[in-house]
Every structure is written in structure tokens, then in C-alpha cells.
Design a protein around this motif. Structure first.
Motif, PDB file in Angstrom:
ATOM      1  N   GLY A 187      34.151  40.351 -66.593  1.00 46.52           N
ATOM      2  CA  GLY A 187      34.112  41.075 -65.337  1.00 46.52           C
ATOM      3  C   GLY A 187      35.434  41.688 -64.931  1.00 46.52           C
ATOM      4  N   GLY A 188      35.449  42.243 -63.734  1.00 43.96           N
ATOM      5  CA  GLY A 188      36.654  42.835 -63.164  1.00 43.96           C
ATOM      6  C   GLY A 188      37.261  41.896 -62.135  1.00 43.96           C
ATOM      7  N   PHE A 189      38.308  42.353 -61.468  1.00 49.28           N
ATOM      8  CA  PHE A 189      39.022  41.450 -60.571  1.00 49.28           C
ATOM      9  C   PHE A 189      38.202  41.051 -59.348  1.00 49.28           C
ATOM     10  CE2 PHE A 189      40.711  45.786 -60.189  1.00 49.28           C
ATOM     11  CZ  PHE A 189      40.395  46.096 -58.868  1.00 49.28           C
ATOM     12  N   THR A 190      37.385  41.950 -58.808  1.00 48.45           N
ATOM     13  CA  THR A 190      36.567  41.608 -57.639  1.00 48.45           C
ATOM     14  C   THR A 190      35.514  40.572 -58.001  1.00 48.45           C
ATOM     15  OG1 THR A 190      36.883  43.837 -56.770  1.00 48.45           O
ATOM     16  CG2 THR A 190      35.086  42.544 -55.824  1.00 48.45           C
ATOM     17  N   GLY A 191      34.791  40.795 -59.109  1.00 50.80           N
ATOM     18  CA  GLY A 191      33.785  39.839 -59.549  1.00 50.80           C
ATOM     19  C   GLY A 191      34.404  38.496 -59.891  1.00 50.80           C
ATOM     20  N   GLN A 192      35.587  38.517 -60.507  1.00 50.94           N
ATOM     21  CA  GLN A 192      36.267  37.270 -60.858  1.00 50.94           C
ATOM     22  C   GLN A 192      36.661  36.488 -59.614  1.00 50.94           C
ATOM     23  OE1 GLN A 192      39.537  38.074 -63.523  1.00 50.94           O
ATOM     24  NE2 GLN A 192      38.207  38.036 -65.308  1.00 50.94           N
ATOM     25  N   SER A 193      37.185  37.180 -58.601  1.00 48.78           N
ATOM     26  CA  SER A 193      37.602  36.481 -57.385  1.00 48.78           C
ATOM     27  C   SER A 193      36.404  35.876 -56.666  1.00 48.78           C
ATOM     28  CB  SER A 193      38.365  37.420 -56.451  1.00 48.78           C
ATOM     29  OG  SER A 193      37.528  38.443 -55.980  1.00 48.78           O
ATOM     30  N   GLN A 194      35.273  36.573 -56.642  1.00 46.96           N
ATOM     31  CA  GLN A 194      34.083  36.049 -55.970  1.00 46.96           C
ATOM     32  C   GLN A 194      33.439  34.929 -56.774  1.00 46.96           C
ATOM     33  OE1 GLN A 194      31.741  39.532 -55.080  1.00 46.96           O
ATOM     34  NE2 GLN A 194      33.277  40.306 -53.666  1.00 46.96           N
ATOM     35  N   ALA A 195      33.504  34.999 -58.106  1.00 43.48           N
ATOM     36  CA  ALA A 195      33.016  33.902 -58.947  1.00 43.48           C
ATOM     37  C   ALA A 195      33.860  32.655 -58.723  1.00 43.48           C
ATOM     38  CB  ALA A 195      33.058  34.315 -60.419  1.00 43.48           C
ATOM     39  N   LEU A 196      35.166  32.846 -58.586  1.00 42.76           N
ATOM     40  CA  LEU A 196      36.074  31.730 -58.337  1.00 42.76           C
ATOM     41  C   LEU A 196      35.818  31.113 -56.964  1.00 42.76           C
ATOM     42  CD1 LEU A 196      38.414  29.954 -59.094  1.00 42.76           C
ATOM     43  CD2 LEU A 196      39.967  31.815 -58.587  1.00 42.76           C
ATOM     44  N   ARG A 197      35.542  31.942 -55.970  1.00 46.29           N
ATOM     45  CA  ARG A 197      35.221  31.430 -54.627  1.00 46.29           C
ATOM     46  C   ARG A 197      33.984  30.545 -54.671  1.00 46.29           C
ATOM     47  NH1 ARG A 197      33.860  35.684 -49.982  1.00 46.29           N
ATOM     48  NH2 ARG A 197      32.067  36.009 -51.324  1.00 46.29           N
ATOM     49  N   LEU A 198      32.949  30.979 -55.387  1.00 44.02           N
ATOM     50  CA  LEU A 198      31.729  30.186 -55.512  1.00 44.02           C
ATOM     51  C   LEU A 198      32.005  28.870 -56.233  1.00 44.02           C
ATOM     52  CD1 LEU A 198      28.638  29.833 -55.328  1.00 44.02           C
ATOM     53  CD2 LEU A 198      28.456  31.130 -57.452  1.00 44.02           C
ATOM     54  N   ALA A 199      32.780  28.908 -57.306  1.00 43.39           N
ATOM     55  CA  ALA A 199      33.090  27.699 -58.067  1.00 43.39           C
ATOM     56  C   ALA A 199      33.875  26.695 -57.224  1.00 43.39           C
ATOM     57  CB  ALA A 199      33.872  28.059 -59.330  1.00 43.39           C
ATOM     58  N   ILE A 200      34.838  27.171 -56.439  1.00 46.51           N
ATOM     59  CA  ILE A 200      35.619  26.283 -55.570  1.00 46.51           C
ATOM     60  C   ILE A 200      34.720  25.668 -54.502  1.00 46.51           C
ATOM     61  CG2 ILE A 200      37.439  26.244 -53.816  1.00 46.51           C
ATOM     62  CD1 ILE A 200      38.952  28.300 -55.556  1.00 46.51           C
ATOM     63  N   ALA A 201      33.825  26.468 -53.932  1.00 49.24           N
ATOM     64  CA  ALA A 201      32.900  25.957 -52.921  1.00 49.24           C
ATOM     65  C   ALA A 201      31.992  24.879 -53.515  1.00 49.24           C
ATOM     66  CB  ALA A 201      32.067  27.094 -52.345  1.00 49.24           C
ATOM     67  N   ARG A 202      31.501  25.094 -54.732  1.00 45.90           N
ATOM     68  CA  ARG A 202      30.645  24.095 -55.385  1.00 45.90           C
ATOM     69  C   ARG A 202      31.418  22.810 -55.682  1.00 45.90           C
ATOM     70  NH1 ARG A 202      27.119  27.735 -59.700  1.00 45.90           N
ATOM     71  NH2 ARG A 202      25.554  28.420 -58.198  1.00 45.90           N
ATOM     72  N   ALA A 203      32.678  22.942 -56.074  1.00 46.67           N
ATOM     73  CA  ALA A 203      33.501  21.761 -56.333  1.00 46.67           C
ATOM     74  C   ALA A 203      33.750  20.985 -55.044  1.00 46.67           C
ATOM     75  CB  ALA A 203      34.818  22.178 -56.977  1.00 46.67           C
TER      76      ALA A 203
END
Length: 126
Positions: free
Chosen positions: A66-82
Motif C-alpha cells: 500500500g501507500g502511506f495513507t493506507g499504511q497509517s490507517q492499517a497501523l491505527r487499526l492494529a494498535i486499536a486491536r492490540a
């Protein structure tokens, strides 16, 4: 150590969270180096600031695709799940802010006989 996965478009973020001082490392680089834009850094830190635990956990991330926007939003979801794995009572606050929901929108594939996914070739009836 708690691990979680987040996806957005074609980006995949794998998060490994431990007790610590609030350091976020993405692909062996610091958060500010990986995402120079302050808006993307803000997006990544949103679930941590919502629960006031930004200085409580060290986060190590493997990001790919992905690109930087998709990566940042994927990371936000992963942190929230953790964070939900750490404390299940936080799920309601994270869900209300919209950080636990997986955004499944992605690019539609190109179809044969068309220039793009849905666009048709220009047509004139002359």
C-alpha cells in the motif's frame, strides 16, 4: 507481548506491543522517520491518545504494501486491536471513535474490454 494485525486497502500492519516508554518503531525506523507528515503521525497515535496510554507501551511494527495513507490507517487499526487485547473495557470507547472497524474498501480490479474497472471506451454514434 501482545500482537495484532491491521489491514487497509493493500497495506498490512503487524503490531507487537510491550510495556515501555511510548516508542513506536516501524520497519526498524522511528515513527517520525517513517511518516514525516504530522497528520499521518496523528492518525497512528489516535487510539493511544484517546485512552491516554501513549507513554505506557513500546510498539514494534512490520508494515508492508500500500501507500502511506493506507499504511497509517492499517497501523491505527492494529494498535486499536492490540489495546483491546490488553484491556477489553476499552473496546467501547475505541469503537465509538471508529478505530476498531475494518475499512474493507479497496481498488476494484480492471475488467477486460474496458480501460479501467468501470469506465467504458468513448463511444460516438457517427
Amino acid at each position: 507481548m501482545i500482537n495484532a494485525l491491521g489491514r487497509r486497502k493493500s497495506a498490512i500492519a503487524r503490531v507487537y506491543m510491550t510495556e515501555g516508554t511510548g516508542k513506536i518503531t516501524i520497519n526498524k525506523r522511528d515513527l517520525a522517520d517513517y511518516f514525516p507528515s504530522p497528520i499521518l503521525q496523528f492518525v497512528v497515535k489516535q487510539p493511544l491518545t484517546l485512552l491516554d496510554v501513549a507513554e505506557k507501551y513500546d510498539i514494534k511494527v512490520n508494515l508492508c504494501g500500500g501507500g502511506f495513507t493506507g499504511q497509517s490507517q492499517a497501523l491505527r487499526l492494529a494498535i486499536a486491536r492490540a489495546l483491546v487485547k490488553v484491556n477489553a473495557e476499552d473496546k467501547a470507547a475505541l469503537r465509538k471513535a471508529g478505530f476498531v472497524t475494518r475499512d474493507s474498501r479497496s481498488v476494484e480490479r480492471k475488467k477486460p474490454g474496458r480501460p479501467k474497472a468501470r469506465r467504458a471506451f468513448q463511444f460516438s454514434k457517427r
